[in-house]
Motif scaffolding. Structure first.
Motif, PDB file in Angstrom:
ATOM      1  N   ARG A 291      -0.132   4.282  -0.046  1.00  0.00           N
ATOM      2  CA  ARG A 291      -0.714   5.267   0.877  1.00  0.00           C
ATOM      3  C   ARG A 291      -0.242   5.004   2.301  1.00  0.00           C
ATOM      4  O   ARG A 291       0.117   5.929   3.026  1.00  0.00           O
ATOM      5  N   SER A 292      -0.239   3.753   2.721  1.00  0.00           N
ATOM      6  CA  SER A 292       0.224   3.411   4.054  1.00  0.00           C
ATOM      7  C   SER A 292       1.700   3.764   4.218  1.00  0.00           C
ATOM      8  O   SER A 292       2.121   4.293   5.252  1.00  0.00           O
TER       9      SER A 292
ATOM     10  N   SER B 194       0.833  -1.193   0.000  1.00  0.00           N
ATOM     11  CA  SER B 194       0.000   0.000   0.000  1.00  0.00           C
ATOM     12  C   SER B 194       0.873   1.250   0.000  1.00  0.00           C
ATOM     13  O   SER B 194       1.521   1.573   0.997  1.00  0.00           O
TER      14      SER B 194
ATOM     15  N   SER C  44      -9.208  -3.083   0.175  1.00  0.00           N
ATOM     16  CA  SER C  44     -10.434  -2.474  -0.348  1.00  0.00           C
ATOM     17  C   SER C  44     -11.448  -3.552  -0.665  1.00  0.00           C
ATOM     18  O   SER C  44     -11.105  -4.659  -1.075  1.00  0.00           O
TER      19      SER C  44
ATOM     20  N   ALA D  24      -4.766   2.393   6.529  1.00  0.00           N
ATOM     21  CA  ALA D  24      -4.595   2.398   5.077  1.00  0.00           C
ATOM     22  C   ALA D  24      -4.239   1.027   4.533  1.00  0.00           C
ATOM     23  O   ALA D  24      -4.317   0.803   3.319  1.00  0.00           O
ATOM     24  N   LEU D  25      -3.860   0.104   5.408  1.00  0.00           N
ATOM     25  CA  LEU D  25      -3.524  -1.251   4.964  1.00  0.00           C
ATOM     26  C   LEU D  25      -4.754  -2.122   4.775  1.00  0.00           C
ATOM     27  O   LEU D  25      -4.644  -3.239   4.276  1.00  0.00           O
TER      28      LEU D  25
END
Length: 229
Positions: A157-158, A155, A213, A209-210
């Motif tokens: 983002r993470s 990720s 989705s 964030a991990l």
């Protein structure tokens, strides 16, 4: 639940800043832990994992450090110890996520932590020289492993949240050192606490964030009608 956590964090921030402005030490002591408690509650919404466990441990240790530094008695060394353990908890979390050497990240983290320690040592640390040296080594290692995650698989983002949070945490620690040992400056406590809270938020957010989705539902396949015999 999310609304409660958000209100708890924002309320704690507002009350602490008000306490600083009005110089109400009791209000600062009571309100300072609230944002960290909110982050711990927020973290519970993430799926259980080793990464969440170590980040949660770091947040809890940071909460203890907050109380020790804000306590009316001078407990700076004990607060330093609590935050040292918090950095080590984050270090273990980041090592579990990525173990590549990342020499450029190591160089950058070494320059940041080493340069700050050299500046503080030149100002005269006395009996705190060794504790601050150990602390500088710990935050340098933590920052190195946070930066090492950038550009790796997983990720993105993470990874960016973890790296940004680590940088802000180191910035907050550096401002504490500058204000305490080198040259006190106006607005120091505001800059220290805001960069600290933003850094801790980034580190906690890297766990959320991990979360994978949710898969999108597959579109229904419409089969052509078979011709009647």
């Amino acid at each position: 639940m999310r609304l409660f956590v958000c209100l708890l964090a924002l309320g704690g921030v507002a009350l602490f800043l008000l306490g600083l402005q009005l110089e109400l030490k009791s209000l600062c002591l009571l309100s300072k832990p609230l944002p960290m408690i909110a982050l711990l509650l927020w973290l519970r919404s993430a799926p259980p994992s080793a990464y969440r466990r170590w980040i949660g441990s770091g947040l809890l240790l940071s909460l203890v450090g907050d109380l020790l530094l804000e306590w009316p008695a001078d407990l700076f060394v004990f607060g330093l110890g609590a935050f040292l353990l918090a950095h080590l908890a984050y270090l273990v979390a980041y090592l579990g996520a990525c173990r590549r050497p990342a020499p450029f990240a190591l160089l950058l983290a070494g320059l940041v932590a080493g340069g700050m320690f050299a500046l503080l040592a030149s100002a005269g640390l006395g009996a705190l020289l060794l504790p601050v040296a150990v602390y500088s080594l710990a935050i340098g290692c933590m920052l190195w492993r946070a930066l090492a995650r950038l550009g790796t698989a997983g990720s993105a983002r993470s990874n960016w949240l973890a790296a940004g949070g680590a940088l802000l945490f180191v910035l907050s620690d550096s401002l504490i050192g500058l204000n305490r040992f080198v040259a006190p400056f106006e607005g120091a406590r505001y800059a220290i606490i805001l960069s600290y809270w933003l850094g801790q938020w980034g580190i906690a957010a890297s766990v959320l964030a991990l979360q994978p989705s949710r898969p999108r539902p597959a579109a229904a396949t419409v089969l052509p009608a078979s011709p009647r015999p």
